[in-house]
Design an enzyme around this catalytic site. Structure first.
Site, PDB file in Angstrom:
ATOM      1  N   GLN A   1      -4.606 -15.223   9.918  1.00  0.00           N
ATOM      2  CA  GLN A   1      -3.301 -14.992   9.284  1.00  0.00           C
ATOM      3  C   GLN A   1      -2.188 -15.639  10.104  1.00  0.00           C
ATOM      4  O   GLN A   1      -1.340 -16.372   9.571  1.00  0.00           O
ATOM      5  CB  GLN A   1      -3.024 -13.487   9.177  1.00  0.00           C
ATOM      6  CG  GLN A   1      -3.802 -12.753   8.117  1.00  0.00           C
ATOM      7  CD  GLN A   1      -3.498 -11.266   8.136  1.00  0.00           C
ATOM      8  OE1 GLN A   1      -3.047 -10.719   9.144  1.00  0.00           O
ATOM      9  NE2 GLN A   1      -3.759 -10.585   7.034  1.00  0.00           N
TER      10      GLN A   1
ATOM     11  N   MET B   1      -8.915  -3.792   6.911  1.00  0.00           N
ATOM     12  CA  MET B   1      -7.698  -4.573   7.205  1.00  0.00           C
ATOM     13  C   MET B   1      -6.441  -3.697   7.075  1.00  0.00           C
ATOM     14  O   MET B   1      -5.619  -3.922   6.214  1.00  0.00           O
ATOM     15  CB  MET B   1      -7.618  -5.773   6.251  1.00  0.00           C
ATOM     16  CG  MET B   1      -8.779  -6.749   6.422  1.00  0.00           C
ATOM     17  SD  MET B   1      -8.930  -7.916   5.045  1.00  0.00           S
ATOM     18  CE  MET B   1      -9.734  -6.888   3.810  1.00  0.00           C
TER      19      MET B   1
ATOM     20  N   THR C   1      -5.797  -3.901   1.049  1.00  0.00           N
ATOM     21  CA  THR C   1      -4.732  -4.477   1.858  1.00  0.00           C
ATOM     22  C   THR C   1      -3.762  -5.181   0.928  1.00  0.00           C
ATOM     23  O   THR C   1      -4.182  -5.758  -0.078  1.00  0.00           O
ATOM     24  CB  THR C   1      -5.286  -5.492   2.885  1.00  0.00           C
ATOM     25  OG1 THR C   1      -4.231  -6.320   3.376  1.00  0.00           O
ATOM     26  CG2 THR C   1      -6.337  -6.384   2.267  1.00  0.00           C
ATOM     27  N   ASN C   2      -2.479  -5.130   1.245  1.00  0.00           N
ATOM     28  CA  ASN C   2      -1.486  -5.869   0.453  1.00  0.00           C
ATOM     29  C   ASN C   2      -1.456  -7.345   0.825  1.00  0.00           C
ATOM     30  O   ASN C   2      -1.519  -8.225  -0.039  1.00  0.00           O
ATOM     31  CB  ASN C   2      -0.091  -5.265   0.655  1.00  0.00           C
ATOM     32  CG  ASN C   2       0.113  -3.970  -0.085  1.00  0.00           C
ATOM     33  OD1 ASN C   2       0.521  -3.945  -1.236  1.00  0.00           O
ATOM     34  ND2 ASN C   2      -0.171  -2.858   0.591  1.00  0.00           N
ATOM     35  N   THR C   3      -1.360  -7.623   2.126  1.00  0.00           N
ATOM     36  CA  THR C   3      -1.154  -8.998   2.589  1.00  0.00           C
ATOM     37  C   THR C   3      -2.232  -9.948   2.088  1.00  0.00           C
ATOM     38  O   THR C   3      -1.935 -11.069   1.647  1.00  0.00           O
ATOM     39  CB  THR C   3      -1.100  -9.044   4.124  1.00  0.00           C
ATOM     40  OG1 THR C   3       0.035  -8.296   4.574  1.00  0.00           O
ATOM     41  CG2 THR C   3      -0.978 -10.480   4.629  1.00  0.00           C
TER      42      THR C   3
ATOM     43  N   CYS D   1       2.446  -2.245   2.556  1.00  0.00           N
ATOM     44  CA  CYS D   1       1.430  -2.436   3.584  1.00  0.00           C
ATOM     45  C   CYS D   1       0.659  -1.133   3.601  1.00  0.00           C
ATOM     46  O   CYS D   1       1.271  -0.055   3.636  1.00  0.00           O
ATOM     47  CB  CYS D   1       2.045  -2.732   4.946  1.00  0.00           C
ATOM     48  SG  CYS D   1       0.826  -2.785   6.277  1.00  0.00           S
ATOM     49  N   THR D   2      -0.652  -1.208   3.563  1.00  0.00           N
ATOM     50  CA  THR D   2      -1.440   0.006   3.362  1.00  0.00           C
ATOM     51  C   THR D   2      -1.390   0.959   4.543  1.00  0.00           C
ATOM     52  O   THR D   2      -1.841   2.101   4.426  1.00  0.00           O
ATOM     53  CB  THR D   2      -2.899  -0.351   3.035  1.00  0.00           C
ATOM     54  OG1 THR D   2      -3.408  -1.283   4.007  1.00  0.00           O
ATOM     55  CG2 THR D   2      -2.995  -0.968   1.647  1.00  0.00           C
ATOM     56  N   GLU D   3      -0.818   0.527   5.686  1.00  0.00           N
ATOM     57  CA  GLU D   3      -0.671   1.426   6.830  1.00  0.00           C
ATOM     58  C   GLU D   3       0.659   2.180   6.863  1.00  0.00           C
ATOM     59  O   GLU D   3       0.793   3.148   7.616  1.00  0.00           O
ATOM     60  CB  GLU D   3      -0.805   0.660   8.156  1.00  0.00           C
ATOM     61  CG  GLU D   3      -2.220   0.282   8.540  1.00  0.00           C
ATOM     62  CD  GLU D   3      -2.685  -0.984   7.842  1.00  0.00           C
ATOM     63  OE1 GLU D   3      -3.909  -1.202   7.744  1.00  0.00           O
ATOM     64  OE2 GLU D   3      -1.822  -1.758   7.379  1.00  0.00           O
TER      65      GLU D   3
END
Length: 231
Positions: A52, A10, A83-85, A196-198
């Site tokens: 989501q 994710m 993932t943060n979200t 956000c991990t990206e």
């Protein structure tokens, strides 16, 4: 060494960063040919992303809770949700398993407090920037949070889903993010969380004088310390 359980995918763009960082950090700590003991379950992000944006968080909680149980059954000693979200449903996952859950906001707050920060900016998806689940978790640690304005939030969110999750890096998007960082610092943020991990794929500490806190690196680092019995 404990076995790390990763719930990833994710997106897979950031999950591969988790895998690399965790193994690099284990090698750095133990030397030689050491690498991490881990179990990785990578989900189909298209399914999660659709839910989501439909606001069907209970359905995402059901999916990820089941995944957490699978990772636990595969031998993981604790869980890391990459993932943060989706930490919005962290409590559901925690209730579904018996092993510990390393919360990304707690891991980040530990570093912020060690550095003496009391007010930070927050970049992430609109879900993370606008809903309360992440901000309130940081506030529980005594850390105040400021977020970008509405237009910037929309643009930041769009870049995440339409570019970064697809591995697309654009110079104009980097400028957009750095402008947001500068604006947050002008409003009193002592540092900015890349929640956000990206985002770490797009901007790095060397790009700005403002202190950046990359949650992917922080989370991976604390996972390694936990696996090695050092926290």
């Amino acid at each position: 060494m404990k076995t790390i359980g990763l719930i990833g995918g994710m997106s897979w763009e950031s999950t591969q960063t988790y895998y690399r960082l965790i193994n690099q950090k284990v090698r750095d700590e133990l030397g030689g040919l050491h690498s991490a003991k881990l179990v990785l379950y990578s989900v189909d992000f298209a399914e999660i992303e659709r839910l989501q944006h439909q606001g069907d968080w209970p359905a995402t909680a059901k999916i990820l809770s089941s995944v957490g149980q699978s990772v636990e059954s595969a031998g993981a000693d604790f869980l890391v949700l990459c993932t943060n979200t989706m930490h919005k449903v962290a409590s559901d996952i925690e209730q579904a398993v018996e092993i510990p859950f390393l919360h990304i906001a707690d891991a980040t707050a530990n570093v912020l407090k060690k550095d003496g920060l009391t007010c930070v900016g927050l970049l992430g998806t609109k879900f993370t920037m606008e809903q309360r689940f992440y901000i309130e978790r940081l506030q529980q640690h005594g850390i105040q949070v400021v977020v970008p304005d509405e237009q910037q939030r929309d643009e930041i969110h769009s870049v995440i889903f339409n570019e970064l999750c697809l591995g697309v890096i654009k110079p104009n998007s980097k400028i957009l993010y750095l402008d947001a960082v500068t604006s947050l610092a002008a409003r009193g943020a002592q540092g900015v969380i890349l929640a956000c991990t990206e985002i770490g794929l797009l901007i790095q500490a060397s790009d700005t004088a403002v202190k950046l806190y990359d949650t992917t690196e922080i989370h991976a680092g604390q996972a390694v310390q936990l696996a090695l019995g050092r926290i």
